[in-house]
Design an enzyme around this catalytic site. Sequence first.
Site, PDB file in Angstrom:
ATOM      1  N   ASP A  50      43.047  34.504  33.638  1.00 37.94           N
ATOM      2  CA  ASP A  50      41.808  33.735  33.823  1.00 37.94           C
ATOM      3  C   ASP A  50      40.631  34.253  33.007  1.00 37.94           C
ATOM      4  O   ASP A  50      39.500  33.820  33.203  1.00 37.94           O
ATOM      5  CB  ASP A  50      41.425  33.677  35.307  1.00 37.94           C
ATOM      6  CG  ASP A  50      41.328  35.059  35.945  1.00 37.94           C
ATOM      7  OD1 ASP A  50      40.922  36.019  35.247  1.00 37.94           O
ATOM      8  OD2 ASP A  50      41.650  35.189  37.139  1.00 37.94           O
ATOM      9  N   ARG A  64      35.213  33.620  31.466  1.00 38.76           N
ATOM     10  CA  ARG A  64      35.872  33.674  32.781  1.00 38.76           C
ATOM     11  C   ARG A  64      36.040  32.226  33.232  1.00 38.76           C
ATOM     12  O   ARG A  64      35.066  31.490  33.395  1.00 38.76           O
ATOM     13  CB  ARG A  64      35.018  34.459  33.781  1.00 38.76           C
ATOM     14  CG  ARG A  64      35.606  34.525  35.204  1.00 38.76           C
ATOM     15  CD  ARG A  64      36.984  35.145  35.199  1.00 38.76           C
ATOM     16  NE  ARG A  64      37.465  35.409  36.538  1.00 38.76           N
ATOM     17  CZ  ARG A  64      38.067  34.522  37.315  1.00 38.76           C
ATOM     18  NH1 ARG A  64      38.220  33.272  36.888  1.00 38.76           N
ATOM     19  NH2 ARG A  64      38.501  34.876  38.516  1.00 38.76           N
ATOM     20  N   ASP A  69      41.514  31.620  40.052  1.00 34.45           N
ATOM     21  CA  ASP A  69      41.738  33.069  40.079  1.00 34.45           C
ATOM     22  C   ASP A  69      43.236  33.322  39.962  1.00 34.45           C
ATOM     23  O   ASP A  69      44.019  32.826  40.771  1.00 34.45           O
ATOM     24  CB  ASP A  69      41.197  33.673  41.381  1.00 34.45           C
ATOM     25  CG  ASP A  69      41.336  35.184  41.415  1.00 34.45           C
ATOM     26  OD1 ASP A  69      41.050  35.816  40.383  1.00 34.45           O
ATOM     27  OD2 ASP A  69      41.719  35.731  42.464  1.00 34.45           O
ATOM     28  N   THR A  70      43.631  34.057  38.928  1.00 35.14           N
ATOM     29  CA  THR A  70      45.035  34.415  38.765  1.00 35.14           C
ATOM     30  C   THR A  70      45.268  35.817  39.329  1.00 35.14           C
ATOM     31  O   THR A  70      44.332  36.611  39.412  1.00 35.14           O
ATOM     32  CB  THR A  70      45.435  34.394  37.276  1.00 35.14           C
ATOM     33  OG1 THR A  70      44.625  35.336  36.549  1.00 35.14           O
ATOM     34  CG2 THR A  70      45.263  33.010  36.689  1.00 35.14           C
ATOM     35  N   GLU A  72      46.047  39.707  39.631  1.00 35.21           N
ATOM     36  CA  GLU A  72      45.561  40.756  38.742  1.00 35.21           C
ATOM     37  C   GLU A  72      46.686  41.414  37.943  1.00 35.21           C
ATOM     38  O   GLU A  72      47.807  41.597  38.428  1.00 35.21           O
ATOM     39  CB  GLU A  72      44.833  41.832  39.556  1.00 35.21           C
ATOM     40  CG  GLU A  72      43.563  41.348  40.251  1.00 35.21           C
ATOM     41  CD  GLU A  72      42.438  41.023  39.285  1.00 35.21           C
ATOM     42  OE1 GLU A  72      42.566  41.350  38.101  1.00 35.21           O
ATOM     43  OE2 GLU A  72      41.436  40.445  39.736  1.00 35.21           O
ATOM     44  N   ARG A 115      29.742  37.454  31.390  1.00 37.98           N
ATOM     45  CA  ARG A 115      30.812  36.595  30.888  1.00 37.98           C
ATOM     46  C   ARG A 115      30.396  35.129  30.971  1.00 37.98           C
ATOM     47  O   ARG A 115      29.706  34.719  31.897  1.00 37.98           O
ATOM     48  CB  ARG A 115      32.098  36.829  31.686  1.00 37.98           C
ATOM     49  CG  ARG A 115      32.625  38.243  31.595  1.00 37.98           C
ATOM     50  CD  ARG A 115      33.871  38.429  32.453  1.00 37.98           C
ATOM     51  NE  ARG A 115      33.621  38.153  33.862  1.00 37.98           N
ATOM     52  CZ  ARG A 115      34.523  38.344  34.832  1.00 37.98           C
ATOM     53  NH1 ARG A 115      35.727  38.797  34.514  1.00 37.98           N
ATOM     54  NH2 ARG A 115      34.216  38.083  36.080  1.00 37.98           N
TER      55      ARG A 115
END
Length: 302
Positions: A50, A64, A69-70, A72, A115
């Site tokens: 992501d 971002r 949300d992928t 980690e 970001r």
Amino acid sequence: MRILYISLLIFLVGCSNTYTLENQQNENINNIEFQQQLINGTITDIVDGDTIKVQFEGKEETIRLLLVDTPETVHPNKPIQPFGPEASKFAKDTLTLGKKVQIEIDVSERDKYGRLLAYLWVEGKLFNEMLLEKGLARVAYIYPPNVKYVDQFQETQEKARQEGIGIWSLEDYVKVDWLDGDVTFNEVTENESIDPVTTENNSYIQITELNLEEEYITIKNSDNTDMDMTGWSVLSVQGDQRFDFPDSYTIKAGETITIWSGDFSRGVWSSDLYWTEKNIWNNNGDPAQLIDANNGIVDIEG
């Protein structure tokens, strides 16, 4: 009779083609307006599923991806999470170095790390949503006003969840330990694992208001230093439902933040947090507990 039938068929086909062409022209007009809002860029690096680096307007930016949300793979304080490597590989395979992409900004442009917050288009497809389709990401970090595609993304996520694709092949995915502190999307989690320990009410972080009818709670940092809220949570005692602060979320010194639930079309600030579109608080009485990273109750309201 046959001639009449053929004439009628030609007429209907003609009408159908006219309708299609008119719609296509309208879509093209809308596409032209939409395309003018996009920024052309080139992929320079993949940080993880992501987080992407893109070159545009003469400089490299770290993007971002909004609303997703992928798992980690590069977090300094977390292990590699299931389907994290798959998400990164999918990003690298789809967004190859030198690939031409288009960047779409929502309302707020940057996060606190500097970001760029954006949707990423590749070959006419929305990459944020492609991750959800593959079950390689979940809808997360829903912070108004950056919510343009939230309904669309949630529908896509629900389809992947129903099909048990990727992360949704894991039982109780949103409740597993390695997701702690990250439940910031439209998902109500039951408080199955928390058994808070009562502590003295001497924290600088305090609940300042709980509005059961309007569905919000405000929390203030009275200290003269910023407070990292990683691991902190808010508990609806009556409903036994919990909101976990995002990792590295900070309440600045003297700042008051609001956590909303229910209908978010009421005009919340971009700095506020959003719990869920469902109503959380029981209007007949529902105490709120503020719980710190050590599982201690630091304040109770209501």
